[in-house]
Motif scaffolding. Structure first.
Motif, short mmCIF file in Angstrom:
data_model
loop_
_atom_site.label_atom_id
_atom_site.label_comp_id
_atom_site.label_asym_id
_atom_site.label_seq_id
_atom_site.Cartn_x
_atom_site.Cartn_y
_atom_site.Cartn_z
N LEU A 1 0.83 -1.20 0.00
CA LEU A 1 0.00 0.00 0.00
C LEU A 1 0.87 1.25 0.00
O LEU A 1 1.93 1.28 0.63
N GLU A 2 0.35 2.28 -0.66
CA GLU A 2 1.07 3.55 -0.71
C GLU A 2 1.05 4.19 0.68
O GLU A 2 -0.01 4.27 1.31
N ALA A 3 2.20 4.66 1.12
CA ALA A 3 2.28 5.32 2.42
C ALA A 3 1.55 6.66 2.38
O ALA A 3 1.65 7.40 1.40
N ALA A 4 0.82 6.96 3.44
CA ALA A 4 0.19 8.28 3.56
C ALA A 4 1.22 9.27 4.09
O ALA A 4 2.32 8.88 4.46
N TYR B 1 -9.43 -3.64 5.71
CA TYR B 1 -8.18 -2.92 5.39
C TYR B 1 -7.91 -1.77 6.34
O TYR B 1 -7.43 -0.71 5.94
N THR B 2 -8.28 -1.94 7.57
CA THR B 2 -7.87 -0.96 8.57
C THR B 2 -7.73 -1.69 9.90
O THR B 2 -8.51 -2.60 10.20
N ASP B 3 -6.72 -1.29 10.67
CA ASP B 3 -6.43 -1.99 11.93
C ASP B 3 -7.67 -2.05 12.80
O ASP B 3 -8.07 -3.08 13.31
N VAL C 1 -6.31 5.05 5.74
CA VAL C 1 -6.52 4.10 6.85
C VAL C 1 -5.19 3.88 7.59
O VAL C 1 -4.12 4.22 7.07
N ARG C 2 -5.30 3.27 8.76
CA ARG C 2 -4.08 2.79 9.42
C ARG C 2 -4.07 1.28 9.25
O ARG C 2 -5.07 0.61 9.52
N TRP C 3 -2.96 0.80 8.73
CA TRP C 3 -2.83 -0.63 8.47
C TRP C 3 -1.51 -1.10 9.07
O TRP C 3 -0.45 -0.63 8.67
#
Ligand SMILES: Nc1ncnc2c1ncn2[C@@H]1O[C@H](COP(=O)(O)OP(=O)(O)OP(=O)(O)O)[C@@H](O)[C@H]1O
Ligand SMILES: O=P(O)(O)OC[C@H]1O[C@](O)(CO)[C@@H](O)[C@@H]1O
Ligand SMILES: [Mg+2]
Length: 442
Positions: A64-67, A216-218, A399-401
Motif C-alpha cells: 500500500l502507498e504510504a500516507a 483494510y484498517t487496523d 486508513v491505518r494498516w
C-alpha cells in the motif's frame, strides 16, 4: 485471497507540480521503522507463510502507498477550496477529524476556503445547498470535546448529479467524506460523476464505523471509545445480577454484522459469561443450546451475564419482511428483548425464577466524545487525509494498516466486511475469558 499489487494502486488526478509547505521538513527524512518514504510501500500481509504463498518477487508483493506529506502537491494551496461532509451513524471522534482537517488545511496549506456541508450528503443537494457553513480555526476550536458532529449527519439517497453541481457551484477541489460503507459507496458515485464531467476534483474518504466492520484498517476510529463505554453497562448488570437470586444481566450492544464491540467490551472487564455475536450462529433449545448453558451457569454460580451484539441470532427471530432504513440497510429484529424473554421463560420453567436486568445502551456508546487514544488516532487520520487530497489522490481512503497510515482505493473498503473470525485469536480470547463452549450446536 487473490489480491494483487495492481488492485492496491490508488488513483491520482495527475503530476504534482506545486511546492508543498512540508518540502523542507521532508528533505532530510529517511525511511525508518517510524517513517515510510513516500515512494516506499507498506506490506499488506504480515506472516511469512502468507508472503511465501504469494509466490511473487518482493517488489510485486501486495503493498500500500504510504500516507503523509509530499514534497510536491497537485493543487495550488492558496487557490484550493475544500468541502467536508459527515454521513451515516454517529461515531466518537467525528469532531476530532473535522477539526484536524480544518487545522491542517488552514495552518499549513493556507487553503482559500473550507466549507462544511450540513447533515450528510443531504447538505450537498440543491434543496440544502444554502445551509453550507464556512469552517475556520475559530469554528472548530474545542469541538473535539463534544460527541456527535458539528456538521450533522443523515442517511438516505441523494443524487450524485446534484451533489456534483454543488461542488462545481462552490468551486470545490477536494471533498473529504467521513463515513461508513454506505458513505464510501456514495463517494464513489460522486467520483464517477466527477469523471464523467472531466472535472479536476479529488474525493478522499476517512472510514468511520463504531462497529469496526470496514476491512483494510487496523481498527476504525471511535471503536475503542465505543467499546470502553460499553464496559460500564456490563459492569452495572454484573453488580445487579450478583445482588439478586438467580440474577441475570443482559447487555445488547451495537454491531449489525460484526461483533467486535461485544467481544472487546466483554474482554475488557471480564464480567461476561456468554458473548453472542453475528459471526457465530447459535441455537437456543436442546441440551447444548444457549438456554441450557445459561441454566447450568445459574445453578453453579447463582447468576449470569450475557453480552449480545445486535446482529446476533437474527435467524432465530421472526423478521418483519425485509424492512430497511432510509439508506437501504436492513432493519434488524431485537435479539436483546427476545433473549430476555426466552431466558426468563426458561429459568422460570426449570424452577430458577430469575431477576433479569436488561440494558440496551445503544446510542449511549456512540454519541460520546472520543477518548484520548481515539482523539490521537483521529487527528493523525485527518492529517493523512489532507496530505492525500492536496497531493491529488482521489477515490482514495486513508486508513491505518499495521501501524502505518496508508492510502487504499475506495472500492476496497466496500469490497467486503470486517468480521470476527470464529477461527481467529480474538474469538479464542473470548472463549478463554468467558469459558463458554465453542459451539452451542450438538
Ligand atoms: N449503495 C449506495 N450507493 C450510493 N450512495 C449510498 C449507498 N448507500 C449509502 N449511500 C449514501 O451514504 C450515506 C450514508 O450511508 P449509510 O446510512 O448506509 O451509513 P454508512 O456510511 O454506511 O455509515 P454507518 O453504517 O456506519 O452508519 C447515505 O445517506 C447515502 O447518501
Ligand atoms: O439507528 P441508526 O442511527 O440508524 O443507527 C444504528 C446503526 O448504526 C451503527 O451504529 C453503525 O453506524 C450500527 O451498529 C447500528 O445498527
Ligand atoms: Mg453502513
Amino acid at each position: 485471497m487473490t489480491l494483487e499489487l495492481d488492485d492496491l494502486r490508488v488513483r491520482t488526478l495527475g503530476e504534482c507540480h506545486h511546492d508543498s509547505p512540508f518540502a523542507e521538513m521532508l528533505a532530510t527524512k529517511r525511511t525508518s521503522p517510524h517513517y515510510v518514504h513516500e515512494d516506499d510501500r507498506v506490506l499488506v500481509d504480515d506472516t511469512v507463510s502468507v508472503l511465501l504463498s504469494r509466490g511473487v518477487p518482493i517488489d510485486r508483493l501486495p503493498s500500500l502507498e504510504a500516507a503523509g506529506p509530499r514534497r510536491k502537491v497537485y493543487f495550488d494551496p492558496a487557490a484550493t477550496r475544500v468541502g467536508i461532509v459527515t454521513c451515516g451513524g454517529l461515531c466518537p471522534g467525528l469532531n476530532d477529524v473535522i477539526r484536524g482537517i480544518v487545522q491542517e488545511l488552514t495552518e499549513h496549506y493556507h487553503v482559500a476556503r473550507i466549507y462544511g456541508f450540513r447533515n450528510g450528503y443531504a447538505g450537498l443537494t440543491r434543496q440544502h445547498r444554502e445551509r453550507v457553513v464556512e469552517l475556520d480555526l475559530h469554528a472548530v476550536r474545542d469541538i473535539n470535546n463534544d460527541g456527535g458532529t458539528i456538521l450533522g449527519s443523515s442517511r438516505g439517497d441523494q443524487s450524485p448529479e446534484e451533489m456534483v453541481d454543488t461542488l462545481v457551484e462552490l468551486g470545490i477541489h477536494v471533498l473529504f467524506v467521513i463515513g461508513g460503507d454506505g458513505s464510501m459507496r456514495g463517494a464513489m458515485k460522486i467520483t464517477q460523476e466527477i469523471d464523467s464531467r472531466g472535472l479536476d476534483v479529488a474525493v478522499i474518504g476517512i472510514p468511520k464505523t463504531i462497529d469496526n466492520d470496514l476491512p483494510y484498517t487496523d481498527q476504525s476510529f471511535g471503536f475503542q471509545t465505543a467499546f470502553a463505554q460499553s464496559t460500564e453497562f456490563i459492569a452495572s448488570v454484573f453488580v445487579e445480577s450478583q445482588a439478586a437470586e438467580n440474577g441475570v444481566g443482559i447487555v445488547k450492544l451495537m454491531g449489525r454484522h460484526s461483533g467486535f464491540i461485544a467481544c472487546y467490551a466483554a474482554l475488557s472487564n471480564n464480567d461476561a459469561d456468554f458473548v453472542l455475536i453475528p459471526e457465530v450462529p447459535f441455537v437456543l433449545e436442546g441440551p447444548h443450546g444457549v438456554l441450557r448453558r445459561i441454566e447450568d451457569h445459574v445453578r453453579r454460580h447463582g447468576q449470569v451475564v450475557i453480552v449480545v451484539a445486535e446482529g446476533a441470532g437474527q435467524e432465530l427471530l421472526e423478521q418483519e419482511g425485509g424492512t430497511t432504513d432510509a439508506s437501504g440497510n436492513t432493519k434488524l429484529g431485537d435479539i436483546g428483548l427476545f433473549l430476555k424473554q426466552k431466558v426468563t421463560d426458561h429459568l422460570t420453567e426449570v424452577g430458577l425464577p430469575p431477576t433479569v436486568r436488561y440494558l440496551d445502551p445503544s446510542y449511549a456508546i456512540r454519541s460520546v466524545a472520543a477518548n484520548a487514544y481515539d482523539s490521537v488516532y483521529c487527528v493523525r487520520l485527518a492529517h493523512a487525509a489532507v496530505h492525500a487530497g492536496m497531493a491529488g489522490r482521489t477515490e482514495t481512503v486513508v486508513v491505518r494498516w499495521r501501524r502505518r497510515f496508508v492510502h487504499i482505493p475506495m472500492g476496497l473498503i466496500t469490497s467486503h466486511r470486517n468480521q470476527v473470525d470464529p477461527d481467529g485469536d480474538l474469538w479464542m480470547s473470548v472463549l478463554e475469558a468467558t469459558g463458554q463452549p465453542a459451539s452451542f450446536e450438538p
